[in-house]
Write an enzyme that holds these catalytic residues in place. Structure first.
Site, PDB file in Angstrom:
ATOM      1  N   LEU A 118      73.711 -35.732 105.207  1.00  0.00           N
ATOM      2  CA  LEU A 118      73.631 -34.300 104.861  1.00  0.00           C
ATOM      3  C   LEU A 118      73.794 -33.422 106.089  1.00  0.00           C
ATOM      4  CD1 LEU A 118      70.420 -34.551 102.626  1.00  0.00           C
ATOM      5  CD2 LEU A 118      72.779 -34.340 101.800  1.00  0.00           C
ATOM      6  N   ASP A 173      62.031 -21.659 115.612  1.00  0.00           N
ATOM      7  CA  ASP A 173      63.426 -22.026 115.324  1.00  0.00           C
ATOM      8  C   ASP A 173      63.941 -21.405 114.036  1.00  0.00           C
ATOM      9  OD1 ASP A 173      65.795 -23.159 116.151  1.00  0.00           O
ATOM     10  OD2 ASP A 173      65.360 -25.150 115.349  1.00  0.00           O
TER      11      ASP A 173
END
Length: 351
Positions: free
Chosen positions: A50, A167
């Protein structure tokens, strides 16, 4: 604000306090006693990659016994060591196994073998916000506000546990079947009381104090929220250039330009989040997150209903069943190699 409204707001803030106090108890139990080695590679059928990164990949896997699909993050221990990411990796797993919030991706299992570390997470088939944002161009303000509200609540939760996320970006926000957000990738998350100094994050989303190598605190997440809201509503980030150094110059300059279609409430909120002066940045003042939650741009937001996932999502990703990967890009597949000798046993003993 009338007396009744003020009283309602006051009691809501009290119940949030109680909720967070209980959440901290739950977190600390798991933080102090982390779960280890809760599954084995042989229990999963590997289906498709993925995503890939500098020291590993994420794969769609199927749990053989139950038939459930998961996303398995596979990290090569030797590469993690080479890239000096031991601490970050241990942080990620220790934090993920201890947190519990509707908009945080759930860590279901973790284990390691001679070569790799494995984190098995809930599979979120809707894909990254990033790909939907790029396809649609930009989100309407109500659409952006729906996502922003979930991030505000998530940061309120994380910060109450002394966790900085560090993040935030559209690539790390997955859209689930109900159209709600799942925050993923805790590789830079850290438990900090007070300040920290590590330079990490994504150039466009870095707060000025990180760039200027100052000690920084959880206010960097509120800056990043400002960048995210801007990017969702504009279709591009507030500070961009070809080279990171040019991006950094723009960030520390304290100058932001807004598209003409931004509402005045949105511009006002963003000026307060993208505020270089830490003593003025929303989220970092004496009222904390309430300066953000009570801002006019969020006037229509029912915070409790968002938390309870009762608000109808503006967009539901298309997907054709539990193992569908059509919302993710294709990547070259690679065998998972496991050495006959243990690598980096000492470094990752606590994983």
């Amino acid at each position: 604000m009338g007396n009744a409204a003020a009283a309602k707001k006051g009691s809501e803030q009290e119940s949030v306090k109680e909720f967070l106090a209980k959440a901290k108890e739950d977190f600390l139990k798991k933080w102090e006693n982390p779960a280890q080695n809760t599954a084995h590679l042989d229990q999963f059928e590997r289906i498709k990659t993925l995503g890939t990164g500098s020291f590993g990949r994420v794969m769609l896997v199927k749990h053989k016994e139950t038939g459930n699909h998961f996303a398995m993050k596979i990290l090569d221990k030797q590469k993690v060591v080479k890239l000096k990411q031991i601490e970050h990796t241990l942080n990620e797993k220790r934090i993920l196994q201890a947190v519990n919030f509707p908009f945080l991706v759930k860590l279901e299992y973790s284990f390691k073998d001679n070569s790799n570390l494995y984190m098995v997470m809930e599979y979120v088939p809707g894909g990254e916000m990033f790909s939907h944002l790029r396809r649609i161009g930009r989100f309407s303000e109500p659409h952006a506000r729906f996502y922003a509200a979930q991030i505000v609540l998530t940061f309120e939760y994380l910060h109450s546990l002394d966790l900085i996320y560090r993040d935030l970006k559209p690539e790390n926000l997955l859209i689930d079947q109900q159209g709600y957000i799942q925050v993923t990738d805790f590789g830079f998350a850290k438990r900090v009381k007070g300040r920290t100094w590590t330079l990490c994050g994504t150039p466009e989303y870095l707060a000025p104090e990180i760039i200027l190598s100052k000690g920084y605190n959880k206010a960097v997440d509120w800056w990043a929220l400002g960048v995210l809201i801007y990017e969702m509503a504009a279709g591009y980030p507030p500070f961009f250039a070809d080279q990171p150094i040019q991006i950094y110059e723009k960030i520390v300059s304290g100058k932001v330009r807004f598209p003409s279609h931004f509402s005045s409430d949105l511009k006002d909120l963003l000026r307060n989040l993208l505020q270089v002066d830490l003593t003025k940045r929303f989220g970092n003042l004496k009222n904390g997150v309430n300066d953000i939650k009570n801002h006019k741009w969020f006037a229509t937001t029912d915070w409790i209903a968002i938390y309870q996932r009762k608000v109808e999502a503006p967009f539901i990703p298309k997907f054709k069943g539990p193992g569908d990967t059509s919302n993710f890009d294709d990547y070259e597949e690679e065998e998972i190699r496991v050495s006959i000798n243990e690598k980096c046993g000492k470094e990752f003993s606590e994983f």
